[in-house]
Design a protein around this motif. Sequence first.
Motif, mmCIF file in Angstrom:
data_model
loop_
_atom_site.group_PDB
_atom_site.id
_atom_site.type_symbol
_atom_site.label_atom_id
_atom_site.label_comp_id
_atom_site.label_asym_id
_atom_site.label_seq_id
_atom_site.Cartn_x
_atom_site.Cartn_y
_atom_site.Cartn_z
ATOM 1 N N SER A 199 31.587 45.279 39.287
ATOM 2 C CA SER A 199 30.742 45.070 40.478
ATOM 3 C C SER A 199 31.423 44.152 41.486
ATOM 4 C CB SER A 199 29.369 44.485 40.089
ATOM 5 O OG SER A 199 28.504 45.478 39.609
ATOM 6 N N ALA A 200 32.698 44.368 41.721
ATOM 7 C CA ALA A 200 33.457 43.449 42.579
ATOM 8 C C ALA A 200 33.049 43.578 44.040
ATOM 9 C CB ALA A 200 34.948 43.706 42.436
ATOM 10 N N ASP A 201 32.769 42.439 44.646
ATOM 11 C CA ASP A 201 32.427 42.377 46.069
ATOM 12 C C ASP A 201 33.722 42.194 46.866
ATOM 13 O OD1 ASP A 201 31.092 42.222 48.440
ATOM 14 O OD2 ASP A 201 30.146 40.281 48.061
ATOM 15 N N VAL A 202 34.514 43.271 46.890
ATOM 16 C CA VAL A 202 35.838 43.274 47.517
ATOM 17 C C VAL A 202 35.918 44.465 48.458
ATOM 18 C CG1 VAL A 202 38.298 43.641 47.050
ATOM 19 C CG2 VAL A 202 36.974 42.082 45.600
ATOM 20 N N HIS A 203 36.494 44.256 49.658
ATOM 21 C CA HIS A 203 36.647 45.341 50.620
ATOM 22 C C HIS A 203 37.456 46.477 49.998
ATOM 23 C CE1 HIS A 203 35.002 42.605 53.407
ATOM 24 N NE2 HIS A 203 36.101 42.109 53.926
ATOM 25 N N GLN A 204 36.926 47.689 50.046
ATOM 26 C CA GLN A 204 37.646 48.820 49.459
ATOM 27 C C GLN A 204 39.028 49.038 50.087
ATOM 28 O OE1 GLN A 204 36.632 52.979 50.241
ATOM 29 N NE2 GLN A 204 36.150 53.222 48.071
ATOM 30 N N PRO A 205 39.172 48.989 51.424
ATOM 31 C CA PRO A 205 40.490 49.251 52.022
ATOM 32 C C PRO A 205 41.583 48.285 51.556
ATOM 33 C CG PRO A 205 38.781 49.389 53.695
ATOM 34 C CD PRO A 205 38.135 48.832 52.464
ATOM 35 N N SER A 206 41.203 47.073 51.142
ATOM 36 C CA SER A 206 42.209 46.096 50.719
ATOM 37 C C SER A 206 42.885 46.482 49.411
ATOM 38 C CB SER A 206 41.574 44.713 50.576
ATOM 39 O OG SER A 206 40.698 44.660 49.460
ATOM 40 N N MET A 207 42.301 47.465 48.679
ATOM 41 C CA MET A 207 42.847 47.856 47.383
ATOM 42 C C MET A 207 43.542 49.214 47.426
ATOM 43 S SD MET A 207 42.280 45.182 45.723
ATOM 44 C CE MET A 207 42.916 45.740 44.143
ATOM 45 N N GLU A 208 43.745 49.759 48.623
ATOM 46 C CA GLU A 208 44.523 50.991 48.757
ATOM 47 C C GLU A 208 45.993 50.702 48.496
ATOM 48 O OE1 GLU A 208 45.516 54.397 52.159
ATOM 49 O OE2 GLU A 208 43.859 52.997 52.432
ATOM 50 N N ARG A 209 46.701 51.665 47.951
ATOM 51 C CA ARG A 209 48.125 51.483 47.680
ATOM 52 C C ARG A 209 48.857 51.043 48.948
ATOM 53 N NH1 ARG A 209 50.811 56.540 45.136
ATOM 54 N NH2 ARG A 209 50.843 57.283 47.300
ATOM 55 N N GLY A 210 49.526 49.900 48.856
ATOM 56 C CA GLY A 210 50.237 49.360 50.005
ATOM 57 C C GLY A 210 49.475 48.288 50.754
ATOM 58 N N ALA A 211 48.146 48.187 50.556
ATOM 59 C CA ALA A 211 47.343 47.153 51.215
ATOM 60 C C ALA A 211 47.528 45.827 50.474
ATOM 61 C CB ALA A 211 45.872 47.558 51.245
ATOM 62 N N TRP A 212 47.124 44.738 51.138
ATOM 63 C CA TRP A 212 47.452 43.402 50.610
ATOM 64 C C TRP A 212 46.892 43.133 49.215
ATOM 65 C CZ3 TRP A 212 44.121 39.405 49.292
ATOM 66 C CH2 TRP A 212 42.775 39.560 49.662
ATOM 67 N N GLY A 213 45.614 43.502 48.982
ATOM 68 C CA GLY A 213 45.012 43.231 47.685
ATOM 69 C C GLY A 213 45.675 44.015 46.562
ATOM 70 N N ALA A 214 45.963 45.286 46.830
ATOM 71 C CA ALA A 214 46.604 46.125 45.821
ATOM 72 C C ALA A 214 48.017 45.651 45.514
ATOM 73 C CB ALA A 214 46.619 47.577 46.298
ATOM 74 N N LEU A 215 48.744 45.222 46.538
ATOM 75 C CA LEU A 215 50.107 44.738 46.333
ATOM 76 C C LEU A 215 50.113 43.462 45.489
ATOM 77 C CD1 LEU A 215 51.596 45.344 49.888
ATOM 78 C CD2 LEU A 215 52.299 46.491 47.775
ATOM 79 N N ILE A 216 49.186 42.559 45.781
ATOM 80 C CA ILE A 216 49.086 41.326 44.998
ATOM 81 C C ILE A 216 48.766 41.639 43.545
ATOM 82 C CG2 ILE A 216 47.643 39.278 44.624
ATOM 83 C CD1 ILE A 216 47.416 39.109 47.698
ATOM 84 N N MET A 217 47.812 42.542 43.336
ATOM 85 C CA MET A 217 47.395 42.864 41.974
ATOM 86 C C MET A 217 48.528 43.538 41.195
ATOM 87 S SD MET A 217 44.790 42.209 40.142
ATOM 88 C CE MET A 217 43.413 42.004 41.277
ATOM 89 N N ARG A 218 49.277 44.412 41.864
ATOM 90 C CA ARG A 218 50.403 45.061 41.182
ATOM 91 C C ARG A 218 51.477 44.038 40.809
ATOM 92 N NH1 ARG A 218 54.655 49.382 43.748
ATOM 93 N NH2 ARG A 218 55.037 47.560 45.060
ATOM 94 N N HIS A 219 51.690 43.073 41.688
ATOM 95 C CA HIS A 219 52.728 42.075 41.476
ATOM 96 C C HIS A 219 52.358 41.070 40.388
ATOM 97 C CE1 HIS A 219 56.065 39.479 42.303
ATOM 98 N NE2 HIS A 219 55.366 38.541 42.924
ATOM 99 N N ARG A 220 51.067 40.746 40.271
ATOM 100 C CA ARG A 220 50.658 39.640 39.415
ATOM 101 C C ARG A 220 49.837 40.061 38.190
ATOM 102 N NH1 ARG A 220 54.229 35.738 40.261
ATOM 103 N NH2 ARG A 220 54.127 34.807 42.351
ATOM 104 N N SER A 221 49.812 41.342 37.853
ATOM 105 C CA SER A 221 49.113 41.759 36.637
ATOM 106 C C SER A 221 49.818 42.954 36.020
ATOM 107 C CB SER A 221 47.648 42.110 36.929
ATOM 108 O OG SER A 221 47.549 43.283 37.715
ATOM 109 N N LYS A 222 49.667 43.073 34.706
ATOM 110 C CA LYS A 222 50.244 44.215 34.000
ATOM 111 C C LYS A 222 49.442 45.479 34.295
ATOM 112 C CE LYS A 222 51.479 45.749 29.327
ATOM 113 N NZ LYS A 222 51.508 45.353 27.879
ATOM 114 N N ARG A 223 48.108 45.330 34.352
ATOM 115 C CA ARG A 223 47.239 46.467 34.651
ATOM 116 C C ARG A 223 45.941 45.946 35.243
ATOM 117 N NH1 ARG A 223 45.173 50.448 29.877
ATOM 118 N NH2 ARG A 223 44.112 48.506 29.308
ATOM 119 N N PHE A 224 45.393 46.687 36.184
ATOM 120 C CA PHE A 224 44.142 46.317 36.836
ATOM 121 C C PHE A 224 43.124 47.429 36.613
ATOM 122 C CE2 PHE A 224 41.755 46.955 40.948
ATOM 123 C CZ PHE A 224 40.786 46.004 40.690
ATOM 124 N N THR A 225 41.923 47.053 36.149
ATOM 125 C CA THR A 225 40.851 48.018 35.894
ATOM 126 C C THR A 225 39.628 47.643 36.716
ATOM 127 O OG1 THR A 225 41.651 48.362 33.627
ATOM 128 C CG2 THR A 225 39.412 49.093 34.129
#
Length: 305
Positions: free
Chosen positions: A178-204
């Motif tokens: 139930s994450a209150d996070v902007h959806q566009p920020s988690m698109e491939r290449g967007a800032w949130g997705a890039l951070i998560m890819r860089h700093r975690s083994k896997r994101f669910t």
Amino acid sequence: MLFATRRSFNATKNILTNNPSSVTRYLSIKSATEPPAKWRDGFYKREDWLRFVMQEASTNEVLIYVHGFNTTQAGNLRRLDKIKAGLKAQGYKGAVIGFDWPSSGNPLDYDGDLGRAKQTAQYLISELAIPLMFLPERPKVHLLAHSMGGYSVLKGLQDMGDSKGPGNWALDQVVFASADVHQPSMERGAWGALIMRHRSKRFTNYYSGDDNVLKLSKFINGTRKRVGRAGLPSPAFSTHIDVSCTAQFRRDETNLPDISFLSHRWWFESAPFYKDLALTLAGKDGFSSGTRLKGPGRDFTLNVS
């Protein structure tokens, strides 16, 4: 029960307040319903507290729970207790601890909570996650974030950047519910997705289309979709997994206790969710384990009841 807090401490009243603190405090208490007679009795030096964390784990891993908006300290501790019990029942043997940021526990104070989450987010990473990762045992460190806690995780990781911290590091499993996070920020290449890819083994990302709290949040945030209600955008990175739980919530709903904001908080009452979560923390594939069905595209649907 072990948790770190960024709530300020009022020594005169002997309470942890809803205001941000200039220091992180590390606490150990007997239970969510029986805090120490004096809160200061539960405070420990970080090095001692970190040792307590590793003593609680039967395996070399730690899960940090990060609460969301409109959460009192008492409510947060009760939920942390539920998470520990729910995961233990599903065979999880790691430590479960909490990061307590100063939410006011007021449903009308969204902007205030957002500001306090932003102000304290960096300490979740710099004074809790990283010290754990660099203990001599080098445990796997996971994060479970609910609601605005998802924003807190992303902001904390962003604030650390690449110039801070002890060299290269990464969390193991990062989980949003139930994450209150902007959806566009988690698109491939967007800032949130890039951070998560860089700093975690896997994101669910666990989400439910019936989440009424995030339906309201969408309009508070200029009609921008929330990943906890609409799922991840497409395209997404291959290590970012989307799990739709709408059908599971509808199956669970009639058997769940009558709690406020049920569609947003039902996760913590659901054995099927804990079953899949335990597999996720173990790094397993829920589809291969039978707790998920394949949905459209790369999506999965929770299928454990």
